[in-house]
Design an enzyme around this catalytic site. Structure first.
Site, short mmCIF file in Angstrom:
data_model
loop_
_atom_site.label_atom_id
_atom_site.label_comp_id
_atom_site.label_asym_id
_atom_site.label_seq_id
_atom_site.Cartn_x
_atom_site.Cartn_y
_atom_site.Cartn_z
CE LYS A 78 26.36 13.60 44.70
NZ LYS A 78 26.05 14.82 45.06
CB SER A 159 23.62 16.34 42.08
OG SER A 159 24.32 16.47 43.12
CB SER A 183 23.63 18.61 45.50
OG SER A 183 23.54 19.06 43.96
N1 GLN Z 1 21.44 21.95 40.76
C1 GLN Z 1 22.97 22.90 41.23
C2 GLN Z 1 23.61 22.53 39.76
O1 GLN Z 1 23.13 21.97 39.11
C3 GLN Z 1 23.59 22.33 42.39
C4 GLN Z 1 24.12 21.04 41.95
C5 GLN Z 1 25.00 20.66 43.26
O2 GLN Z 1 24.90 21.33 44.60
N2 GLN Z 1 25.91 19.78 43.04
O3 GLN Z 1 24.75 22.90 39.62
#
Ligand code: GLN
Length: 495
Positions: A78, A159, A183
């Site tokens: 990532k 994400s 995410s």
């Molecule tokens: N979807 C969640 C957010 O927008 C979690 C994102 C994540 O776990 N990095 O914050």
């Protein structure tokens, strides 16, 4: 010859050991697949030359009898993990030209164990999102399509969307993600693969670009639970460079898979039966209970009464932490600089041009909830409720050993859907955020298919430091579900 990109990590490790093929051949097959799936836009930066070089070095190590745990396995990283000499953008324009001088501890651990890096995968900008549509480098496309024939491009989830999509497309054997509120788990569910977020503190955060430091955790994606166990083994461990890294023994995760779940108490949180939960997801949840019951587990109803506050609490705390973490991107120390007439204007212009809308929205919310007049009303209050949410889990775990729930309230949606309504987008994480707030390990395992042919995951949440049981339960569900469906674009390729 076998289709090298369709092997699991466990199978590939065996075959490499038996000299069925070399790490270089395995890597080249994945580099080729990477170019074939370029239309998914899963990578911000591909690193094929590095991959081949690493593979050659890996073959030499193996020949000398020095093979590591992941010797010769091509992975995707990532683009939130700093990689020495390789651009690391967090999918933001503000870090477009940032080349770290060091490796994050976790990606470094994987390389130490012989893994090969295929490239840096796209994400929602600074990991803020659930759809990978907030990346400054374009949307990532899920390799799955609806069976309805509408041919719409679907989101991979977020994400860590690029990491999930490329593993589902069988162009990387595994990948790294980070999970702040879901995410890893939600994209795993949307892409039909496995992903685990370990206990907060299990993997070092050092060298991973921070979003919300009290929540961020690294973890692996792979196509099987066993492969996740192998990767997690390498990624885990105490790191004195991260003050929140825990000095906990790391068990043998792969060995933990073979145990039985007879007598295991599986809690079903009644509050997760949210209004409007699609019938097919409720049905899958029931199916999951039946699978575990038939393996000898006991299903127990539990209550997490404060979990209904988890989303609003998260959307105060995560933005608060992000607003302070992202203050460092000022045009002076990293990446983009847009000159203004004085220092203040340079800050303003750099941040205005460097950050996308979702990041700006969160910085504004975070700054607001941390400001003098509102700190107690929002930030302190949210911290208190976070504690209550964690206590709910501790109480539930007096009665049970793990929890079972759906991973997400829907299958993958089309790119553009939910875009006009941030709150609707935030609902994606209704089942994943409570465990994040409590710092608990959680895993998503492919468990079924939606009526329109898309993968659906079930989530297993564990006690602190008990990833071993989470993985074992995940393994049971994976075997019972026995999913063989592949994204149509892969079947075309195989034909
Ligand atoms: N979807 C969640 C957010 O927008 C979690 C994102 C994540 O776990 N990095 O914050």
């Amino acid at each position: 010859m076998t289709n090298l990109t369709h092997l699991t990590i466990a199978e590939a490790l065996d075959a490499l050991k038996k000299k069925d093929f070399t790490a270089k051949e395995l890597t080249e097959a994945h580099v080729k697949a990477t170019s074939e799936f370029r239309h998914l836009n899963a990578y911000v930066t591909e690193t094929p030359e590095i991959a081949v070089e690493q593979a050659e070095a890996s073959d030499k190590r193996r020949a000398k009898g020095e093979a590591g745990l992941l010797e010769g396995i091509p992975l995707a990283i990532k683009d939130l993990y700093c990689t020495k000499g390789v651009r690391t953008t967090a999918s933001s324009k503000i870090l477009e030209n940032f080349i770290p001088t060091y490796d994050s501890t976790v990606s470094g651990n994987l390389m130490r164990d012989g893994a090969i890096m295929l490239g840096k995968t796209s994400l929602d900008e600074f990991a803020m999102g659930s759809s990978n549509t907030t990346s400054a480098y374009g949307n990532v496309i899920n390799p799955w399509k609806r069976s309805t024939g509408d041919n719409a491009d679907l989101v991979p989830g977020g994400s860590s969307g690029g990491s999930a999509a490329i593993v589902a497309a069988r162009a990387a054997m595994g990948s790294t993600g980070t999970d702040t509120g879901g995410s890893i788990r939600q994209p795993a569910s949307f892409c039909g693969i496995a992903g685990i977020k370990p206990t907060y503190g299990r993997c070092s955060r050092w060298g991973i670009i921070a979003f919300a430091s009290s929540l961020d955790q690294a973890g692996p994606f792979a196509r099987t639970v066993e492969d996740c166990a192998i990767m997690l083994q390498s990624m885990s461990g105490y790191d004195p460079k991260d003050s929140t890294s825990a000095n906990q023994p790391v068990p043998d995760f792969r060995a933990a898979l073979s145990g039985s779940i007879k007598g295991l108490r599986v809690g079903i949180p009644k509050e997760y039966n949210v209004d409007g939960l699609p019938a097919e997801i409720a049905k899958l949840w029931e199916q999951g209970k039946d699978w575990l019951r038939s393996e000898g587990a006991e299903i127990i109803d539990v209550s997490l009464p404060h979990s209904k506050y988890a989303l609003p609490v998260y959307y105060i705390l995560a933005p608060a932490e992000c607003s302070s973490n992202l203050a460092r991107y000022d045009g002076v120390r990293y990446g983009l600089r847009v000159e203004g007439k004085d220092l203040t204007e340079t800050y303003e212009k750099t941040r205005a041009q460097g950050f996308g809308n979702e990041v700006k929205r969160r910085i504004m919310i975070g700054t607001y909830v941390l400001s003098a007049g509102y700190y107690d009303a929002y930030y302190t209050k949210a911290q208190k409720i976070r504690r209550l949410i964690a206590e709910d889990f501790a109480k539930a775990y007096e009665k049970c050993d793990v929890l079972l729930s759906p991973t997400a309230p829907s299958a993958a949606f089309a790119i553009g859907e939910n875009e006009d309504d941030p709150v609707k987008m935030y609902l994606n994480d209704v089942f994943t955020i409570p465990a994040s707030l409590a710092g608990l390990p959680g895993m998503s395992v492919p468990a079924g298919m939606s009526s329109d042919g898309l993968p659906l995951g079930l989530q297993i949440i564990g006690k602190p430091w008990d990833e071993a049981t989470v993985l074992r339960v995940g393994h049971v569900i994976e075997k019972a579900a026995a999913i063989t469906a592949l994204p149509a674009m892969l079947m075309k390729k195989a034909a």
